[in-house]
Design a protein around this motif. Sequence first.
Motif, PDB file in Angstrom:
ATOM      1  N   THR A   1      69.231  60.159  38.364  1.00  0.00           N
ATOM      2  CA  THR A   1      68.884  61.431  37.710  1.00  0.00           C
ATOM      3  C   THR A   1      70.134  62.082  37.124  1.00  0.00           C
ATOM      4  OG1 THR A   1      69.027  62.558  39.869  1.00  0.00           O
ATOM      5  CG2 THR A   1      66.846  61.848  39.126  1.00  0.00           C
ATOM      6  N   THR A   2      70.989  61.264  36.537  1.00  0.00           N
ATOM      7  CA  THR A   2      72.177  61.723  35.817  1.00  0.00           C
ATOM      8  C   THR A   2      72.312  60.890  34.550  1.00  0.00           C
ATOM      9  OG1 THR A   2      73.637  60.167  36.961  1.00  0.00           O
ATOM     10  CG2 THR A   2      73.360  62.345  37.972  1.00  0.00           C
ATOM     11  N   ALA A   3      73.291  61.223  33.722  1.00  0.00           N
ATOM     12  CA  ALA A   3      73.518  60.472  32.483  1.00  0.00           C
ATOM     13  C   ALA A   3      74.980  60.606  32.068  1.00  0.00           C
ATOM     14  CB  ALA A   3      72.603  60.957  31.370  1.00  0.00           C
ATOM     15  N   LEU A   4      75.391  59.743  31.150  1.00  0.00           N
ATOM     16  CA  LEU A   4      76.736  59.796  30.572  1.00  0.00           C
ATOM     17  C   LEU A   4      76.630  59.702  29.061  1.00  0.00           C
ATOM     18  CD1 LEU A   4      78.807  57.463  32.932  1.00  0.00           C
ATOM     19  CD2 LEU A   4      79.282  59.874  32.510  1.00  0.00           C
ATOM     20  N   THR A   5      77.513  60.397  28.375  1.00  0.00           N
ATOM     21  CA  THR A   5      77.566  60.296  26.925  1.00  0.00           C
ATOM     22  C   THR A   5      78.963  60.657  26.453  1.00  0.00           C
ATOM     23  OG1 THR A   5      76.444  60.923  24.871  1.00  0.00           O
ATOM     24  CG2 THR A   5      76.878  62.677  26.445  1.00  0.00           C
ATOM     25  N   ILE A   6      79.248  60.391  25.192  1.00  0.00           N
ATOM     26  CA  ILE A   6      80.511  60.788  24.569  1.00  0.00           C
ATOM     27  C   ILE A   6      80.184  61.687  23.391  1.00  0.00           C
ATOM     28  CG2 ILE A   6      82.547  59.997  23.303  1.00  0.00           C
ATOM     29  CD1 ILE A   6      82.508  57.463  24.971  1.00  0.00           C
ATOM     30  N   ASN A   7      80.691  62.920  23.445  1.00  0.00           N
ATOM     31  CA  ASN A   7      80.400  63.866  22.372  1.00  0.00           C
ATOM     32  C   ASN A   7      81.312  65.075  22.516  1.00  0.00           C
ATOM     33  OD1 ASN A   7      78.824  65.404  20.283  1.00  0.00           O
ATOM     34  ND2 ASN A   7      77.400  63.695  20.608  1.00  0.00           N
ATOM     35  N   GLU A   8      81.026  66.108  21.736  1.00  0.00           N
ATOM     36  CA  GLU A   8      81.806  67.346  21.801  1.00  0.00           C
ATOM     37  C   GLU A   8      81.225  68.272  22.866  1.00  0.00           C
ATOM     38  OE1 GLU A   8      83.242  71.010  18.840  1.00  0.00           O
ATOM     39  OE2 GLU A   8      81.882  69.438  18.123  1.00  0.00           O
ATOM     40  N   LEU A   9      82.105  68.885  23.641  1.00  0.00           N
ATOM     41  CA  LEU A   9      81.644  69.774  24.707  1.00  0.00           C
ATOM     42  C   LEU A   9      81.933  71.228  24.331  1.00  0.00           C
ATOM     43  CD1 LEU A   9      80.285  69.061  27.454  1.00  0.00           C
ATOM     44  CD2 LEU A   9      82.425  69.707  28.532  1.00  0.00           C
TER      45      LEU A   9
END
Length: 229
Positions: A122-130
């Motif tokens: 129930t989690t996820a990972l991504t690469i983007n602007e925070l």
Amino acid sequence: VVVAMVGSNATRTCRAQVFSGGLQHFKRRPRAWSRPASQLAASKQGKQGGQGSIHFQVKVNASPSAPTQQAQASGYTVLFEDVIRQTQLGIALYDITEDVEKVLAKSQVKEGCVNVISRHTTTALTINELEPRLVEDVRQFLQKLVPPSYPYLHNDLQFRDIPVPFVGVWPDDEPINAHSHIIGMLMGQSESVPVHEGKLVLGTYQSIIFLELDGPRERKIGVQVTGLK
């Protein structure tokens, strides 16, 4: 992995396969089309008599146990470490770039790759602007895309088998979180980032972002660095 090449004509182009565990030897295949007939005959004779062959010796080094594991072979390094995060209620986004950079610095790898995986469903990972307002947009969009109040079958605890292993009392300690699982599947739970000159290859506004979809929890994020020092 250490590869040693012995025998005559050692500068010739050869192919080898690497298996985990023990030593393996692989014999080259002659490139008949690139050699004169005289050398071909000599090669055939050598092949039958066991001469003129090239062997590869492959040695696999064992690594220590978790949570931090590191193995080295001829300058090639592998380091694994867990990053621990305490999360807040609901959907929350966290920048873990600095945590990953610390593991990379510890490995001393200059050229290679970093693999990051969230070890929870129930989690996820991504690469983007925070950017803060973008973070709020993401939270609202995910809740509209996969609404928590929808009548998901996963949330009908009375019809489900008790998962094994289960920590706590069933069904009192089982969260109603089908939407969190679905968002995790849609977004993915791992990322891979190249390493060049000892640094993560990320864009100007890119961060490695960990998404909590069913907090608050204590979460583990696995970080593995592989490459050359």
